[in-house]
Design a protein around this motif. Structure first.
Motif, PDB file in Angstrom:
ATOM      1  N   THR A 296       8.217  17.471  37.331  1.00  0.00           N
ATOM      2  CA  THR A 296       8.698  16.690  38.203  1.00  0.00           C
ATOM      3  C   THR A 296       7.975  15.781  38.778  1.00  0.00           C
ATOM      4  O   THR A 296       8.325  14.459  38.905  1.00  0.00           O
ATOM      5  CB  THR A 296       9.517  17.191  39.424  1.00  0.00           C
ATOM      6  OG1 THR A 296      10.448  18.386  38.920  1.00  0.00           O
ATOM      7  CG2 THR A 296      10.261  16.483  40.385  1.00  0.00           C
TER       8      THR A 296
ATOM      9  N   VAL B  87       8.453  11.636  38.282  1.00  0.00           N
ATOM     10  CA  VAL B  87       8.492  10.632  39.283  1.00  0.00           C
ATOM     11  C   VAL B  87       7.396   9.443  39.011  1.00  0.00           C
ATOM     12  O   VAL B  87       7.612   8.502  39.308  1.00  0.00           O
ATOM     13  CB  VAL B  87       7.925  11.281  40.761  1.00  0.00           C
ATOM     14  CG1 VAL B  87       7.816  10.394  41.883  1.00  0.00           C
ATOM     15  CG2 VAL B  87       9.304  12.216  41.092  1.00  0.00           C
TER      16      VAL B  87
ATOM     17  N   ASN C  43       8.819   6.957  37.106  1.00  0.00           N
ATOM     18  CA  ASN C  43      10.192   6.357  37.453  1.00  0.00           C
ATOM     19  C   ASN C  43      11.088   6.640  36.640  1.00  0.00           C
ATOM     20  O   ASN C  43      12.156   5.762  36.589  1.00  0.00           O
ATOM     21  CB  ASN C  43       9.857   4.802  37.609  1.00  0.00           C
ATOM     22  CG  ASN C  43      10.675   4.165  38.601  1.00  0.00           C
ATOM     23  OD1 ASN C  43      11.096   4.755  39.695  1.00  0.00           O
ATOM     24  ND2 ASN C  43      11.233   2.956  38.277  1.00  0.00           N
TER      25      ASN C  43
ATOM     26  N   ILE D 161      15.523  11.352  38.318  1.00  0.00           N
ATOM     27  CA  ILE D 161      14.951  12.111  39.774  1.00  0.00           C
ATOM     28  C   ILE D 161      15.560  11.386  40.910  1.00  0.00           C
ATOM     29  O   ILE D 161      15.658  10.235  41.041  1.00  0.00           O
ATOM     30  CB  ILE D 161      13.603  12.026  39.602  1.00  0.00           C
ATOM     31  CG1 ILE D 161      12.708  12.643  38.482  1.00  0.00           C
ATOM     32  CG2 ILE D 161      13.015  12.520  40.970  1.00  0.00           C
ATOM     33  CD1 ILE D 161      13.171  14.174  38.317  1.00  0.00           C
TER      34      ILE D 161
ATOM     35  N   GLU E 292      16.451   9.994  44.661  1.00  0.00           N
ATOM     36  CA  GLU E 292      15.452   9.251  45.534  1.00  0.00           C
ATOM     37  C   GLU E 292      14.688  10.017  46.694  1.00  0.00           C
ATOM     38  O   GLU E 292      13.691  10.062  47.100  1.00  0.00           O
ATOM     39  CB  GLU E 292      16.446   8.399  46.262  1.00  0.00           C
ATOM     40  CG  GLU E 292      16.850   6.972  45.188  1.00  0.00           C
ATOM     41  CD  GLU E 292      15.533   6.383  44.623  1.00  0.00           C
ATOM     42  OE1 GLU E 292      14.681   6.031  45.494  1.00  0.00           O
ATOM     43  OE2 GLU E 292      15.809   6.114  43.689  1.00  0.00           O
TER      44      GLU E 292
ATOM     45  N   THR F  77      13.788  13.298  46.322  1.00  0.00           N
ATOM     46  CA  THR F  77      12.476  14.103  45.450  1.00  0.00           C
ATOM     47  C   THR F  77      11.591  12.938  45.107  1.00  0.00           C
ATOM     48  O   THR F  77      10.342  13.468  45.580  1.00  0.00           O
ATOM     49  CB  THR F  77      13.058  14.791  44.151  1.00  0.00           C
ATOM     50  OG1 THR F  77      14.229  15.596  44.381  1.00  0.00           O
ATOM     51  CG2 THR F  77      12.002  15.331  43.487  1.00  0.00           C
ATOM     52  N   LYS F  78      11.813  11.792  44.726  1.00  0.00           N
ATOM     53  CA  LYS F  78      10.928  10.651  44.903  1.00  0.00           C
ATOM     54  C   LYS F  78      10.111  10.602  45.989  1.00  0.00           C
ATOM     55  O   LYS F  78       8.837  10.368  45.896  1.00  0.00           O
ATOM     56  CB  LYS F  78      11.474   9.280  44.214  1.00  0.00           C
ATOM     57  CG  LYS F  78      11.926   9.382  42.880  1.00  0.00           C
ATOM     58  CD  LYS F  78      12.401   8.017  42.243  1.00  0.00           C
ATOM     59  CE  LYS F  78      13.008   8.159  40.707  1.00  0.00           C
ATOM     60  NZ  LYS F  78      13.470   6.829  40.540  1.00  0.00           N
ATOM     61  N   ARG F  79      10.806  10.461  47.008  1.00  0.00           N
ATOM     62  CA  ARG F  79      10.150  10.233  48.385  1.00  0.00           C
ATOM     63  C   ARG F  79       9.266  11.227  48.719  1.00  0.00           C
ATOM     64  O   ARG F  79       8.050  11.032  49.208  1.00  0.00           O
ATOM     65  CB  ARG F  79      11.180   9.941  49.379  1.00  0.00           C
ATOM     66  CG  ARG F  79      11.810   8.546  49.536  1.00  0.00           C
ATOM     67  CD  ARG F  79      12.385   8.195  50.709  1.00  0.00           C
ATOM     68  NE  ARG F  79      13.748   9.383  50.922  1.00  0.00           N
ATOM     69  CZ  ARG F  79      14.851   8.997  50.417  1.00  0.00           C
ATOM     70  NH1 ARG F  79      15.181   7.882  49.860  1.00  0.00           N
ATOM     71  NH2 ARG F  79      15.963   9.949  50.770  1.00  0.00           N
TER      72      ARG F  79
ATOM     73  N   LYS G 178       6.036  11.264  46.205  1.00  0.00           N
ATOM     74  CA  LYS G 178       5.202  10.233  46.873  1.00  0.00           C
ATOM     75  C   LYS G 178       4.534  10.239  47.913  1.00  0.00           C
ATOM     76  O   LYS G 178       3.151  10.113  48.220  1.00  0.00           O
ATOM     77  CB  LYS G 178       6.159   8.953  46.874  1.00  0.00           C
ATOM     78  CG  LYS G 178       6.603   8.171  45.442  1.00  0.00           C
ATOM     79  CD  LYS G 178       7.304   7.060  45.569  1.00  0.00           C
ATOM     80  CE  LYS G 178       7.817   6.422  44.010  1.00  0.00           C
ATOM     81  NZ  LYS G 178       8.393   5.556  44.131  1.00  0.00           N
TER      82      LYS G 178
END
Length: 355
Positions: A18, A22, A25, A29, A31, A33-35, A38
């Motif tokens: 995962t 991310v 990009n 995935i 948003e 989970t991306k946050r 990151k």
């Protein structure tokens, strides 16, 4: 000890795969989970190894920029920093780097492009202008290499993704603006004849005059480089004519700056004695004396849309061909005034036999 993807995954409470998605990009995935991922990367000070990613994906994460052949134009004309800013912003958002190439001659530029493509240094190309006979476009099409043109391709435009203004319409509107101000002696100062932007804008100029039943005079049509000196040379020639124009449409603000300086040297007042409409609406237009009425072509958006369109083609080779037209708008300032209309006899003497 170096921070790894596994460390990030553990802190974010996700799988290492995962984290990789991310970083890439991946649109699948969420948003949220991306946050979360990151945030974990920031806390741990983790930075992805771009070289390793490139080797694994056979991608350079780099866009090639094919600049115009004349170095003087690129470094002096504010059009290019503005369009590069737009390209750079679009590339930055998708984490792509930029690599520029050019040459003094068209042959040198083509050789540089071939080296970039065959050396696998870039994933795609953006051409910053379009020529009547463009060998770079022909080469990239033969190689089926992703590219986007800023400007309208001279042929097979429906098969090539390009970002452009409606330059015919924009110049027609600029010329009609002067006609609406009572001008009939309107000269055209254009750029390189080999560029499609010049071809289209000349067509727009001709269309406006024809619609208004104004004779087209060849001596009122001049072509120079997109430089201050180009504008100076063109207006000097026009002001030496027995029948001077009362207004000018100039295809570039930097050229228009040269026009204004030469008119000032000749003691010809703008707009009292001659009106000027220009193109691009860069900062120079607002700061000139007098401030120039100029066609805003949204230069930043031209570059931004070009980079986004190219990245879409790079990441999805089945992406359909697009024609993206960026809107334009005339910004009125103090370089134009109303001309006293000619009488019927004066118009006949000026060459309009249809009156």
């Amino acid at each position: 000890m170096a921070v790894t993807i596994k460390d990030v995954a553990k802190l974010a409470d996700v799988a290492p795969s995962t984290v990789s998605r991310v970083i890439a990009n991946n649109s699948r995935i969420s948003e949220a989970t991306k946050r979360k991922v990151k945030k974990a990367m920031e806390q741990l000070g983790y930075h992805p190894n771009q070289n390793a990613r490139s080797l694994a994906s056979q991608s350079t994460q780099t866009i090639g920029l094919v600049m115009p052949s004349s170095g003087d134009v690129v470094f002096q004309n504010p059009f290019f920093p503005s369009i590069l800013q737009g390209i750079s912003e679009g590339a930055r958002e998708k984490k792509y780097a930029l690599q520029m190439t050019t040459g003094k001659l068209e042959k040198e530029t083509l050789e540089a492009v071939i080296n970039m493509v065959q050396g696998k240094r870039v994933d795609g190309m953006i051409l910053l202008n379009s020529k009547v006979e463009d060998k770079v476009i022909s080469y990239l099409r033969e190689r089926d290499f992703p590219f986007v043109v800023i400007g309208k391709p001279s042929k097979d435009a429906e098969e090539i993704t390009h970002v452009d203004n409606d330059n015919v319409r924009a110049m027609r509107e600029a010329t009609e603006y002067l006609i609406d101000h009572g001008h009939r002696k309107i000269a055209f100062i254009g750029g390189n004849r080999e560029l499609m932007v010049t071809v289209d804008r000349l067509n727009g100029y001709r269309q406006a005059l024809k619609k208004a039943n104004i004779p087209i005079k060849n001596e009122y049509i001049l072509h120079e480089e997109f430089l201050r000196e180009g504008g100076q040379e063109a207006v000097s020639e026009l002001m030496a004519l027995e029948q001077r124009p009362t207004s000018l449409v100039v295809v570039d603000d930097l050229m228009a700056l040269g026009v204004l300086s030469t008119l000032d040297e000749l003691g010809i007042r703008v707009p009292e004695e001659i009106s000027v409409v220009s193109f691009n609406n860069v900062l120079l237009a607002e700061m000139s004396k007098p401030p120039l009425t100029s066609m805003d072509i949204n230069i930043f958006d031209l570059g931004y849309q070009a980079s986004w369109s190219l990245i879409q083609k790079i990441e999805n080779r089945t992406e359909p061909t697009k024609r993206i037209i960026i809107p334009h708008k005339l910004v009125e300032r103090q370089s134009c005034s109303h001309q006293i209309p000619l009488t019927i006899d004066e118009q006949k003497a000026d060459g309009n036999e249809n009156l």
